[in-house]
Design a protein around this motif. Sequence first.
Motif: not given
Length: 302
Positions: A87-91, A95-96, A108-109, A284-288
Amino acid sequence: MDRYSARLDVVSYAVLLLRGWQEVSMAKYILQQYIAASGGERALNAINSMYAMGKVRMMASEFPKGNGGGKRVKKCGGAVETGGFVLWQKKPDLWCLELMVSGCKISAGSDGKMAWRQTPWHQSHASRGLPRPLRRSLQGLDPRCAANLFANSVCLGEKTINREDCFVLRLDAEAATLRARSSSGVQIIRHSLWGYFSQRMGLLVQLEDSHLLRIKSAQENVYWETTMESLMEDYRPIDGVNIAHTGRTTVSAFQLGEASESHTRTRMEETWTVEEVDFNIRGLSKDCFLPPADLKLAGQRP
């Protein structure tokens, strides 16, 4: 008599308002204690992204009511399927999740505007309505997300869960939200969430949600009631934030059709273990968190 009845109505309305205010106020107090037990405002506000990796074990079974209701038929030969998740998550609202179980990859993301999912047996699909929090994050991985989710909840009382005396918070999706998530063929009639917060620890020990759907067709209307219960355990501090490292989720789906022969109950059990957690991931950018190429090119939106 009329004046007396009117006075009673006013008093009853005032009592209801007071009771509702008490339920809301109690819920806010419980959430304040939860934030404090999870690490406090300062520690939670310092997190802008996170990474988590873990293992899962799953087993599904089906109980066909049309065959006497007591015979148990297990899918996949009753075998336990094992795998892992990342799981990767960013404000905010990014999330992904990648879940690999027995050679099958499920993704899912959310890119902040829409949520999507992708499976080997289904094309990439965008969920209707605004992006919602990932359930995996609510299972003791993201205390801030859980606190925000129950911000407008009410306290219904107390209940013992896994030998822990807990406060019970409930949140019901608003009618406008249900309409936004429904389509011409699928209507979401009800969506309710319950959070069970330990009186001793202040932490979230169980999360439950319930969906009631109506699937429309030319032949008949079929109702699906889905209930998920997640029990969180083994809280450990990571950089000052308490994270649940083990848990168990039970999913029960009950199909109701006009013909009793079509009634079925499906049950899935999952146990999971968190092995790694890290916060504030560099680079960890928005492109991820971009949706799959086929979904993006198709221009699908909720």
